[in-house]
Design a protein around this motif. Structure first.
Motif, mmCIF file in Angstrom:
data_model
loop_
_atom_site.group_PDB
_atom_site.id
_atom_site.type_symbol
_atom_site.label_atom_id
_atom_site.label_comp_id
_atom_site.label_asym_id
_atom_site.label_seq_id
_atom_site.Cartn_x
_atom_site.Cartn_y
_atom_site.Cartn_z
ATOM 1 N N ILE A 1 4.944 -8.838 6.688
ATOM 2 C CA ILE A 1 4.950 -9.413 5.340
ATOM 3 C C ILE A 1 4.575 -8.378 4.275
ATOM 4 O O ILE A 1 4.980 -8.466 3.116
ATOM 5 C CB ILE A 1 4.004 -10.635 5.266
ATOM 6 N N LEU A 2 3.821 -7.349 4.675
ATOM 7 C CA LEU A 2 3.462 -6.300 3.715
ATOM 8 C C LEU A 2 4.670 -5.502 3.252
ATOM 9 O O LEU A 2 4.611 -4.806 2.235
ATOM 10 C CB LEU A 2 2.427 -5.352 4.321
ATOM 11 N N ALA A 3 5.770 -5.609 3.969
ATOM 12 C CA ALA A 3 6.997 -4.940 3.538
ATOM 13 C C ALA A 3 7.481 -5.510 2.213
ATOM 14 O O ALA A 3 8.175 -4.831 1.454
ATOM 15 C CB ALA A 3 8.081 -5.095 4.602
ATOM 16 N N ILE A 4 7.096 -6.757 1.921
ATOM 17 C CA ILE A 4 7.430 -7.365 0.623
ATOM 18 C C ILE A 4 6.284 -7.163 -0.364
ATOM 19 O O ILE A 4 6.497 -6.759 -1.509
ATOM 20 C CB ILE A 4 7.737 -8.876 0.775
ATOM 21 N N TYR A 5 5.053 -7.426 0.070
ATOM 22 C CA TYR A 5 3.921 -7.327 -0.855
ATOM 23 C C TYR A 5 3.605 -5.888 -1.264
ATOM 24 O O TYR A 5 3.088 -5.648 -2.355
ATOM 25 C CB TYR A 5 2.671 -7.966 -0.230
ATOM 26 N N LYS A 6 3.845 -4.948 -0.363
ATOM 27 C CA LYS A 6 3.562 -3.524 -0.598
ATOM 28 C C LYS A 6 2.069 -3.217 -0.641
ATOM 29 O O LYS A 6 1.597 -2.288 -0.008
ATOM 30 C CB LYS A 6 4.208 -3.028 -1.912
ATOM 31 N N GLU A 7 1.305 -4.012 -1.408
ATOM 32 C CA GLU A 7 -0.132 -3.775 -1.542
ATOM 33 C C GLU A 7 -0.901 -4.826 -0.748
ATOM 34 O O GLU A 7 -0.654 -6.030 -0.895
ATOM 35 C CB GLU A 7 -0.563 -3.843 -3.010
ATOM 36 N N ASN A 8 -1.851 -4.376 0.071
ATOM 37 C CA ASN A 8 -2.638 -5.299 0.887
ATOM 38 C C ASN A 8 -3.433 -6.266 0.013
ATOM 39 O O ASN A 8 -3.631 -7.431 0.384
ATOM 40 C CB ASN A 8 -3.590 -4.516 1.788
ATOM 41 N N GLU A 9 -3.881 -5.808 -1.161
ATOM 42 C CA GLU A 9 -4.665 -6.667 -2.043
ATOM 43 C C GLU A 9 -3.868 -7.876 -2.514
ATOM 44 O O GLU A 9 -4.407 -8.991 -2.617
ATOM 45 C CB GLU A 9 -5.167 -5.875 -3.256
#
Length: 267
Positions: free
Chosen positions: A104-112
């Motif tokens: 899912i981080l592939a979309i959000y890019k930022e962990n925050e």
């Protein structure tokens, strides 16, 4: 004849996602169908991102994901406030599932940004469990939310400096319902630590500081109530009076009356 060992599964291509997006926009007036297509689009996109991390798309994946997460969190809240807990569970589960996809981080890019969405969802899920009288699960989920939000506070990310106060006050309330009053006091004291930090946080705006002051009033009341449950009247009176002073400062008439009644009942 030799068998064909090649993978015959359908390969997801950018054009497939573009066509699905165009179809979703075309039927957007039909909310139920639109979000079914949008959800399908997001899952297919996540599959594509496993092999193509930088696809060329005409739409913004993060905007679509945020839309999905926000709408179904709101729907879940509306459902549990309307006493439809089964529907609330279904709606929040759709958000929970997509937010816990491996990539899912592939979309959000930022962990925050991901943590922020997960915290919102966990808080709402905790409320649903609490509404259904499943306090153990409600507390378990909220503990996860607290741990995630502490990470954001360390980086002074977004509104976490204030929102974490509400999370710990919710934890205090759940523990109180479970008759675990000593632990409820510890949760309230942690909330108070965050309140004091927020009140001297120069990056917060006037509205956030005002919210922190309101939470300070509420937190002192909660501490008074927990000590009241433990029959420690001196401490209960101390925190009730602190809360009353704050209630008068911010002119919260309803809380003033509630606190005056609490103090009378102590005697």
């Amino acid at each position: 004849m030799e068998s064909d060992s090649r993978d015959n599964t359908l390969q997801i291509k950018e054009e497939h996602l573009e066509n699905l997006y165009k179809f979703a926009i075309k039927i957007k007036d039909n909310e139920e169908e639109y979000f079914m297509i949008l959800e399908r689009l997001l899952y297919l996109l996540l599959e594509l991102l496993k092999t193509n991390p930088t696809p060329s798309l005409t739409f913004d994946p993060l905007s679509l994901l945020n839309e999905f997460v926000d709408v179904f969190n709101k729907k879940a809240v509306e459902s549990f406030e309307g006493q439809n807990l089964e529907q609330a569970h279904k709606e929040i589960s759709r958000v929970f599932d997509i937010l816990h996809q491996d990539n899912i981080l592939a979309i959000y890019k930022e962990n925050e940004k991901l943590l922020e969405a997960q915290i919102l969802t966990y808080n709402n899920l905790s409320c649903i469990f609490r509404k259904g009288a499943n306090l153990t699960k409600s507390l378990m989920v909220l503990n996860h939310a607290c741990a995630m939000e502490e990470k954001l506070v360390k980086h002074n990310y977004g509104s976490s400096a204030v929102s974490i106060i509400s999370t710990y006050l919710n934890k205090c309330a759940i523990l109180s319902e479970m008759k675990r009053h000593a632990e409820a006091i510890e949760a309230a004291k942690t909330a108070m630590e965050h309140i004091q930090a927020a009140l001297v946080n120069k990056s917060l705006g006037a509205d956030q500081l005002s919210e922190a002051r309101y939470f300070e009033m509420l937190c002192n009341y909660n501490l008074g109530a927990e000590y009241d449950h433990l029959r420690q009247k001196e401490k209960a009176s101390y925190y009730y009076n602190k809360s009353l002073t704050l209630a008068k400062e911010i002119k919260n008439e309803n809380f003033i009356t509630q606190l005056q009644n609490a103090l009378r009942n102590l005697k």
